[in-house]
Design a protein around this motif. Sequence first.
Motif, PDB file in Angstrom:
ATOM      1  N   ILE A 205       0.284  -1.112  -0.084  1.00  0.00           N
ATOM      2  CA  ILE A 205       0.143  -0.079   0.015  1.00  0.00           C
ATOM      3  C   ILE A 205       0.710   1.322  -0.087  1.00  0.00           C
ATOM      4  N   TYR A 206       2.053   1.006   0.677  1.00  0.00           N
ATOM      5  CA  TYR A 206       2.628   2.488   0.571  1.00  0.00           C
ATOM      6  C   TYR A 206       3.486   2.739  -0.936  1.00  0.00           C
ATOM      7  N   LEU A 207       3.806   1.623  -1.813  1.00  0.00           N
ATOM      8  CA  LEU A 207       4.384   1.873  -3.105  1.00  0.00           C
ATOM      9  C   LEU A 207       3.168   2.033  -3.632  1.00  0.00           C
ATOM     10  N   VAL A 208       1.763   2.019  -3.684  1.00  0.00           N
ATOM     11  CA  VAL A 208       0.337   2.410  -4.269  1.00  0.00           C
ATOM     12  C   VAL A 208       0.258   4.144  -4.309  1.00  0.00           C
ATOM     13  N   LEU A 209       0.419   4.558  -3.019  1.00  0.00           N
ATOM     14  CA  LEU A 209       0.382   5.633  -3.027  1.00  0.00           C
ATOM     15  C   LEU A 209       1.594   6.271  -2.780  1.00  0.00           C
ATOM     16  N   SER A 210       2.875   5.476  -3.361  1.00  0.00           N
ATOM     17  CA  SER A 210       4.239   6.625  -3.602  1.00  0.00           C
ATOM     18  C   SER A 210       3.456   6.671  -5.261  1.00  0.00           C
ATOM     19  N   LEU A 211       3.298   5.774  -5.832  1.00  0.00           N
ATOM     20  CA  LEU A 211       2.537   6.404  -7.156  1.00  0.00           C
ATOM     21  C   LEU A 211       2.294   7.294  -7.126  1.00  0.00           C
ATOM     22  N   PHE A 212       1.007   6.707  -6.343  1.00  0.00           N
ATOM     23  CA  PHE A 212      -0.209   8.456  -6.339  1.00  0.00           C
ATOM     24  C   PHE A 212       0.218   9.839  -6.366  1.00  0.00           C
ATOM     25  N   ILE A 213       1.498   9.844  -6.133  1.00  0.00           N
ATOM     26  CA  ILE A 213       1.722  10.988  -4.609  1.00  0.00           C
ATOM     27  C   ILE A 213       2.184  11.487  -6.038  1.00  0.00           C
ATOM     28  N   LEU A 214       3.121  11.133  -6.947  1.00  0.00           N
ATOM     29  CA  LEU A 214       4.064  11.351  -7.893  1.00  0.00           C
ATOM     30  C   LEU A 214       3.375  11.760  -8.703  1.00  0.00           C
TER      31      LEU A 214
END
Length: 249
Positions: free
Chosen positions: A30-39
């Motif tokens: 979930i942390y990886l998905v959130l990071s991509l969404f923020i970028l």
Amino acid sequence: MENKAIQNPTPEPILTPVQVSEPKDKFPVIYLVLSLFILLLLASTGFLYYQNIQLKNMLASYQTQSTVSPTPAIYQSPIPSTTADPTANWKTYTNKDLDYTIKLPSQFFIDERGCPNNLHFTFSSTTTPPAGLLDIYINVPAQCSSENQCLTNLMTSYRGAQSAGSKALFNQISTTIAGKMANGIEYWDPGINEGGTVIPSNLTYEYFINNNGKVLDFQFVINKYQNIDEAKTQKVFVDQILSTFKFTN
């Protein structure tokens, strides 16, 4: 009493306990998905900001151009052609029976021969073109009812003359008369001079055209030239005369 051998007991192996390390916790997905969404959100925001700046610059440039008064266009009148019309001073002949007009130089002699449907125009000059003799015939042919039939009959006649030994040459040609396509024949007769009988050479341009069911036969006979190349120099004069021909109906 028998002595029994004393057997030493086999020592049991000492087991060393193996320490098993517990697996570390993996990085949560979930942390990886959130990071991509923020970028992605940051990139979209930057792109929209860039587009907004470009739009403002375009509007500012358009407003600046609209305030500048356009340079008025300078109209230049067309330069009139200096080419003189060689037929401007020619005389106009009108034929009411066949509904046409044609312009001819004043040097032409008109011979209607008592029949308005068979006209003979003769032009002769030794000082101005044509240097030889030009005869023009405008007739209503009696042996054919269409321009194609007239042309076929004429070509058959010339081929027959060649078969009989004539040295005459002919080619099929076409031109425009009064805005209509006219097919015809270019015919060169080299003439003969045998036994005191002299038949001068001549170059003939003959065309057929149909106007409201009536076929007209145009013959332009260029005489007194020694070879076909000299006679062809007068084709320009023939074309000038044809350019003045008009139907009046």
